[in-house]
Design a protein around this motif. Sequence first.
Motif, mmCIF file in Angstrom:
data_model
loop_
_atom_site.group_PDB
_atom_site.id
_atom_site.type_symbol
_atom_site.label_atom_id
_atom_site.label_comp_id
_atom_site.label_asym_id
_atom_site.label_seq_id
_atom_site.Cartn_x
_atom_site.Cartn_y
_atom_site.Cartn_z
ATOM 1 N N ALA A 149 0.812 -1.215 0.000
ATOM 2 C CA ALA A 149 0.000 0.000 0.000
ATOM 3 C C ALA A 149 0.847 1.268 0.000
ATOM 4 C CB ALA A 149 -0.933 -0.001 1.208
ATOM 5 N N ASP A 150 2.115 1.156 0.398
ATOM 6 C CA ASP A 150 2.990 2.336 0.443
ATOM 7 C C ASP A 150 3.165 2.968 -0.934
ATOM 8 O OD1 ASP A 150 3.436 2.117 3.175
ATOM 9 O OD2 ASP A 150 5.183 0.816 2.916
ATOM 10 N N ALA A 151 3.026 2.160 -1.977
ATOM 11 C CA ALA A 151 3.262 2.657 -3.329
ATOM 12 C C ALA A 151 2.066 3.395 -3.914
ATOM 13 C CB ALA A 151 3.653 1.499 -4.252
ATOM 14 N N ASP A 152 0.926 3.388 -3.213
ATOM 15 C CA ASP A 152 -0.284 4.008 -3.759
ATOM 16 C C ASP A 152 -0.155 5.520 -3.890
ATOM 17 O OD1 ASP A 152 -1.344 1.488 -3.831
ATOM 18 O OD2 ASP A 152 -2.540 1.721 -2.001
ATOM 19 N N ASN A 153 0.476 6.167 -2.921
ATOM 20 C CA ASN A 153 0.609 7.633 -2.927
ATOM 21 C C ASN A 153 1.973 7.990 -2.346
ATOM 22 O OD1 ASN A 153 0.412 10.436 -2.645
ATOM 23 N ND2 ASN A 153 -1.771 10.355 -2.142
ATOM 24 N N PRO A 154 3.007 8.012 -3.172
ATOM 25 C CA PRO A 154 4.363 8.239 -2.672
ATOM 26 C C PRO A 154 4.523 9.530 -1.874
ATOM 27 C CG PRO A 154 4.460 7.396 -4.899
ATOM 28 C CD PRO A 154 3.019 7.693 -4.617
ATOM 29 N N ARG A 155 3.907 10.616 -2.328
ATOM 30 C CA ARG A 155 4.089 11.876 -1.622
ATOM 31 C C ARG A 155 3.348 11.889 -0.287
ATOM 32 N NH1 ARG A 155 4.574 16.648 -6.275
ATOM 33 N NH2 ARG A 155 6.672 15.999 -6.918
ATOM 34 N N ALA A 156 2.232 11.208 -0.224
ATOM 35 C CA ALA A 156 1.542 11.077 1.063
ATOM 36 C C ALA A 156 2.408 10.285 2.038
ATOM 37 C CB ALA A 156 0.193 10.388 0.869
ATOM 38 N N LEU A 157 3.073 9.265 1.510
ATOM 39 C CA LEU A 157 3.977 8.467 2.343
ATOM 40 C C LEU A 157 5.132 9.323 2.849
ATOM 41 C CD1 LEU A 157 4.719 5.545 3.321
ATOM 42 C CD2 LEU A 157 6.089 5.358 1.232
ATOM 43 N N ALA A 158 5.715 10.127 1.957
ATOM 44 C CA ALA A 158 6.839 10.981 2.337
ATOM 45 C C ALA A 158 6.403 12.066 3.312
ATOM 46 C CB ALA A 158 7.455 11.610 1.097
ATOM 47 N N TYR A 159 5.162 12.560 3.167
ATOM 48 C CA TYR A 159 4.644 13.565 4.104
ATOM 49 C C TYR A 159 4.539 12.963 5.501
ATOM 50 C CZ TYR A 159 1.427 16.887 6.280
ATOM 51 O OH TYR A 159 0.838 17.788 7.140
ATOM 52 N N ALA A 160 4.147 11.700 5.575
ATOM 53 C CA ALA A 160 3.940 11.056 6.875
ATOM 54 C C ALA A 160 5.248 10.689 7.559
ATOM 55 C CB ALA A 160 3.077 9.812 6.703
ATOM 56 N N MET A 161 6.277 10.321 6.793
ATOM 57 C CA MET A 161 7.483 9.790 7.434
ATOM 58 C C MET A 161 8.783 10.458 7.017
ATOM 59 S SD MET A 161 8.124 6.133 5.493
ATOM 60 C CE MET A 161 7.065 5.385 6.694
ATOM 61 N N GLY A 162 8.734 11.358 6.038
ATOM 62 C CA GLY A 162 9.953 11.973 5.536
ATOM 63 C C GLY A 162 10.354 11.351 4.209
ATOM 64 N N VAL A 163 11.113 12.119 3.415
ATOM 65 C CA VAL A 163 11.458 11.666 2.068
ATOM 66 C C VAL A 163 12.388 10.456 2.063
ATOM 67 C CG1 VAL A 163 12.614 12.321 -0.078
ATOM 68 C CG2 VAL A 163 10.978 13.880 0.975
ATOM 69 N N PRO A 164 13.535 10.468 2.781
ATOM 70 C CA PRO A 164 14.438 9.303 2.692
ATOM 71 C C PRO A 164 13.781 7.983 3.110
ATOM 72 C CG PRO A 164 15.615 11.185 3.582
ATOM 73 C CD PRO A 164 14.173 11.572 3.543
ATOM 74 N N PRO A 165 13.067 7.907 4.236
ATOM 75 C CA PRO A 165 12.414 6.638 4.579
ATOM 76 C C PRO A 165 11.373 6.212 3.547
ATOM 77 C CG PRO A 165 12.520 8.080 6.497
ATOM 78 C CD PRO A 165 12.888 8.909 5.307
ATOM 79 N N ALA A 166 10.671 7.198 2.959
ATOM 80 C CA ALA A 166 9.687 6.853 1.933
ATOM 81 C C ALA A 166 10.367 6.296 0.687
ATOM 82 C CB ALA A 166 8.851 8.086 1.580
ATOM 83 N N GLN A 167 11.480 6.920 0.301
ATOM 84 C CA GLN A 167 12.239 6.397 -0.836
ATOM 85 C C GLN A 167 12.710 4.970 -0.563
ATOM 86 O OE1 GLN A 167 15.193 9.537 -1.104
ATOM 87 N NE2 GLN A 167 14.327 10.259 -3.035
ATOM 88 N N ASP A 168 13.129 4.713 0.649
ATOM 89 C CA ASP A 168 13.565 3.362 1.008
ATOM 90 C C ASP A 168 12.460 2.351 0.721
ATOM 91 O OD1 ASP A 168 15.932 4.425 1.928
ATOM 92 O OD2 ASP A 168 15.394 4.303 4.050
#
Length: 392
Positions: free
Chosen positions: A302-321
């Motif tokens: 489910a993390d791949a559904d909205n990458p920017r929402a994921l990065a907003y919640a946890m930060g860009v580097p962890p989301a990229q991981d």
Amino acid sequence: MLRDLTSAGWTQRAGLGQLAAALGADNIRWVGGAVRDGLLGLDVHDVDCATMLTPDAVIAACGRAGIRTVPTGIEHGTVTAILADGPIEVTTLRRDVATDGRRATIAFASDWCEDAARRDFTINALYAHPETLEISDYFGGRDDLAARRVRFIGRAEDRIAEDHLRILRYYRFQARFGAALDSEAEAACAALAHTLKGLSRERIAAELLALLALADPYPTLARMHAHGVLGVILPEAGADEVAALAALIAQEAAQGLAPDPIRRLAALLPASPQLAEVVAARLRLSKVQRGRLVSASARSAADADNPRALAYAMGVPPAQDRLLLLGADARALADWQPPVFPLKGGAIVAQGVSAGPAVARILKSIEARWVAEGFPPDERIAQILSEELAKI
């Protein structure tokens, strides 16, 4: 083809000439990584110096020349000279008196070849005269460097017995410089892999992360797995995890993202936060590193559904991981900075809602919709606020 050291930029540093004049050009040699990388035409940041002088004599000579020194490793013969264009570690020639696989008892020496003989690989035992830049090569290191071959000095088994960490150093250097494999080195590392159990976790972690930070360590990690070496230092990494590392490296390259050793370590583990905690503790990772590893291990489709929402919640580097480990596209996060949610609780209170839990619930609901809609401008936030208030 190897280059001439005269073309290496680091040899033109003014501080090196100052140090050579202070200690006597015939008493010192540039040694190790700077010489090796200079011959390969690679960038050099740190320059090490070997000397026939004792540490006390180095300190005295530098003092007379106005060069400040720091006894950074004086028990091992190392003094750091503080120069205007960077510090230089100056180490007295040494020979091993006794070794136990973890540490060595040394004595000072006066022979360059004797000092070279205690080093690990032939390509690391190259010495350059500070004035002529003539290379002293006692064990065929230049030929090995030209052939991109990482070879132990002497018998591989003997060198590993002196310091078990040389197994991991071999694989790291082979991944960075190697092309042709040295069969003796590969066999010795496999046969003595069990000796790694006696090393400190910090030393193992440092070497493992340094290996994972290289451009493409997958072929080396695959051999480490096949030889039973990886299983000693990271038993959680099976064939599937090694394959996952290859997939991650391919994703990093395809998406133009730099290698990250913690992300790659996560690929070598099953996707389990609990297991990541155990590994992080065992390897004595820092708090920041542990957080990245655990976060990456909690990934889900489910993390791949909205990458920017994921990065907003946890930060860009962890989301990229997480995205890269899932094989998803992380390019939407390149150079993207998560915006700050502009609405405050006071704006809701101003609409007649009593301060308290109700305000917090409304604020949370508006933020969730704002994120889901891709962070629309303030006008849309005002509309969402009106819609949420209408539900009361």
